[in-house]
Design an enzyme around this catalytic site. Structure first.
Site, PDB file in Angstrom:
ATOM      1  CB  CYS A  88     -10.044  -7.333 -18.067  1.00  0.00           C
ATOM      2  SG  CYS A  88      -9.105  -8.479 -19.093  1.00  0.00           S
ATOM      3  CB  SER A 101      -5.343  -8.425 -18.113  1.00  0.00           C
ATOM      4  OG  SER A 101      -5.470  -9.302 -19.200  1.00  0.00           O
ATOM      5  CG  HIS A 107      -3.401 -12.381 -14.767  1.00  0.00           C
ATOM      6  ND1 HIS A 107      -3.649 -13.607 -14.195  1.00  0.00           N
ATOM      7  CD2 HIS A 107      -3.833 -12.485 -16.057  1.00  0.00           C
ATOM      8  CE1 HIS A 107      -4.203 -14.409 -15.088  1.00  0.00           C
ATOM      9  NE2 HIS A 107      -4.335 -13.751 -16.227  1.00  0.00           N
ATOM     10  CG  HIS A 157      -6.816  -3.357 -19.555  1.00  0.00           C
ATOM     11  ND1 HIS A 157      -6.896  -3.988 -18.335  1.00  0.00           N
ATOM     12  CD2 HIS A 157      -7.197  -4.269 -20.464  1.00  0.00           C
ATOM     13  CE1 HIS A 157      -7.293  -5.229 -18.508  1.00  0.00           C
ATOM     14  NE2 HIS A 157      -7.494  -5.432 -19.808  1.00  0.00           N
ATOM     15  CB  CYS A 166      -9.702  -5.286 -23.059  1.00  0.00           C
ATOM     16  SG  CYS A 166      -8.732  -6.784 -22.794  1.00  0.00           S
TER      17      CYS A 166
END
Ligand code: PAD
Ligand code: ZN
Length: 362
Positions: free
Chosen positions: A38, A40, A43, A59, A164
Site C-alpha cells: 500500500c 501508506s 509514505h 498493514h 486496508c
C-alpha cells in the site's frame, strides 16, 4: 523468521532473519499468507511520514492463527483471519458509539504492542511494529483485537486486500460520504485505494463515476472497475471535463485518493453547491491546505476519512461475502505478485505507477 526491515527512510528495505517472541497476554501469532503493498507504507519509506525506526512495515495482511497467547478468547489456532490495522477494543468511547476505526487502542500502539514492548528483535536490537501488525514478515504477533475471523472458503492471498485498500475505498463511499444512488462522483487517484472508491461508487448506485489519474494504465483499470468517464489530469482540463460530464452542475461527491494538497483543492473545485469532498489520501506530515471559505459557505462539506470509517469485524466479512458472490472485484486489483525478497521491486513498481495493487505472497 524472514521479514523486511526499514532501518532508514530513503533506503531499501532489508530482508533478513528476525527473532519473533511468542505472543504475550491477549496476543496471537499469525502465519501470514499474503500482504498487500500500500502507498501508506511507501509514505514512511520516503520520509513523508515519520515512524520510530527500525520498523517492519506492512498493514494489509491475512493468514492463519498459529498460536494464541494467555487470555485469548476470540480466536483459536487454525482460524483464518484478516488483520485490521486498527485494533478495536470494543469498550472505549469511540467503539461503544460505533466509531471503531477511531478506537483508542490505535493511539496506544506507537510502534510497539499494546503493553509498550516489542516482539520483534534483531540480536539485542528491538525492531518496531507497524500498527500492531507488521505484515512484511512470514509471521506476525498481533493484538487479539486486531483479528477479524473470516470464512474458510475465501482465498487467503486475495483477501489480504480486505485488510486496508478495499474497506478504505469502499467504506469512504458507503460509510463516510454515504453516497446516494444517482450521484455523480469524482475519484482523483485511481490506484489501489482509488479503484475501491470506484467500485464502492458502483455498489452505491452512482450514475457518473469520473476516474482521474495521470497514467493511462490506471485509467484502463478504472474502466474495468466501473468508472463511466476517464480524465487524464496530465493532458486534460479536469474542471472542464467534470463540467461537461455533469451538464454544467459539477459533481455531488469528490474523493482525493493520492495524498496531495493540490489534489484536495482540485477535488473541492469539482464539487457543486452542497457537494461533499472526502480526503482519503494521506498527505505528508506538516502539509498545509489553503481553501477559500466562501467555497465551503455554499453548503459544501470537506471530510476526512480513515479506514473507510469501517467497523473491521462487521465490514470485512461483509466485503468478503460480496467478493465470493462476485459483486466485488479483488482478483482484478492484483496486478503483480512478488516474493518477500523482491519487496523493493514491488515498491518501485508502486512508485512508478505500474501496478493497481501488488501482493507479497509468503
Ligand atoms: P497508489 O499509488 O496505488 O495510487 C495513487 C494514484 O494516484 C496512482 O494511480 C497515481 O498514478 C495517481 N496520481 C498521482 N499523482 C496524481 C495527480 N497529480 N493527479 C491524478 N492522479 C495522480 O496509492 P494507494 O491507492 O495505495 O494510496 C493512495 C493514498 O491513500 C495514499 O496517500 C495512501 O497513504 C492513502 C491511504 N489512506 C488510507 C486511509 O485510511 N485514509 C488507507 C490506505 C491508504
Ligand atoms: Zn493501506
Amino acid at each position: 523468521m524472514k521479514a523486511a526491515v526499514l532501518y532508514e527512510s530513503f533506503q531499501p528495505l532489508v530482508v533478513e532473519d528476525l527473532e519473533l517472541e511468542a505472543p504475550h497476554e491477549h496476543e496471537v501469532l499469525v502465519k501470514l499468507t499474503a500482504s498487500g503493498v500500500c502507498h501508506s507504507d511507501l509514505h514512511y519509506m520516503k520520509g513523508d511520514r515519520e515512524h520510530p525506526l527500525p520498523v517492519v512495515l506492512g498493514h494489509e495482511g491475512a493468514g492463519i492463527v498459529e498460536e494464541i497467547g494467555p487470555g485469548v478468547t476470540y480466536a483459536q489456532p487454525g482460524d483464518h483471519v484478516v488483520l485490521s490495522f486498527v485494533p478495536t477494543c470494543g469498550h472505549c468511547s469511540y467503539c461503544v458509539k460505533g466509531r471503531q476505526n477511531l478506537c483508542e487502542a490505535r493511539y496506544q500502539l506507537r510502534g510497539k504492542m499494546l503493553d509498550g514492548t516489542t516482539r520483534l528483535r534483531k540480536g539485542s536490537q528491538d525492531i518496531h511494529h507497524f500498527n500492531g501488525l507488521s505484515t512484511f514478515g512470514e509471521y506476525a504477533v498481533v493484538p487479539e483485537d486486531s483479528l477479524v475471523k473470516i470464512r474458510e472458503d475465501a482465498p487467503l492471498d486475495r483477501v489480504a486486500l480486505i485488510g486496508c485498500g478495499v474497506p478504505t475505498g469502499v467504506g469512504a463511499v458507503i460509510n463516510t460520504a454515504k453516497v446516494k444512488p444517482g450521484s455523480s462522483v469524482v475519484v482523483i487517484g485511481a490506484g489501489g485505494v482509488g479503484l475501491n472508491v470506484i467500485q464502492g461508487a458502483v455498489l452505491a448506485g452512482a450514475e457518473a463515476i469520473i476516474a482521474v489519474d495521470i497514467h493511462g494504465n490506471k485509467l484502463e483499470h478504472a474502466l474495468q472497475f466501473g468508472a463511466t468517464h476517464l480524465v487524464n489530469a496530465a493532458t486534460e482540463d479536469l474542471m472542464e471535463r467534470v463540467r461537461d460530464i455533469t451538464r454544467g452542475e459539477m459533481a455531488d461527491y469528490a474523493f482525493e485518493v493520492i495524498g496531495s494538497t493540490d489534489a484536495i483543492n482540485q477535488a473541492l473545485l469539482t464539487t457543486k453547491r452542497g457537494g461533499t469532498t472526502v480526503v482519503v489520501g494521506v498527505a505528508p506530515t506538516g502539509a498545509e491546505l489553503t481553501i477559500d471559505p466562501d467555497f465551503l459557505h455554499l453548503d459544501r462539506v470537506l471530510m476526512g476519512c480513515t479506514y473507510g470509517s469501517c467497523y473491521p469485524r462487521a465490514d470485512m466479512p461483509m466485503l468478503i461475502d460480496l467478493y465470493m458472490a462476485r459483486r466485488l472485484k479483488l482478483d482484478e486489483l492484483i496486478s503483480a505478485t512478488f516474493k518477500l525478497d523482491q519487496i523493493n521491486t514491488a515498491f518501485e513498481a508502486l512508485d512508478q505507477g505500474e501496478v493497481a495493487r501488488s501482493i507479497i505472497r509468503y
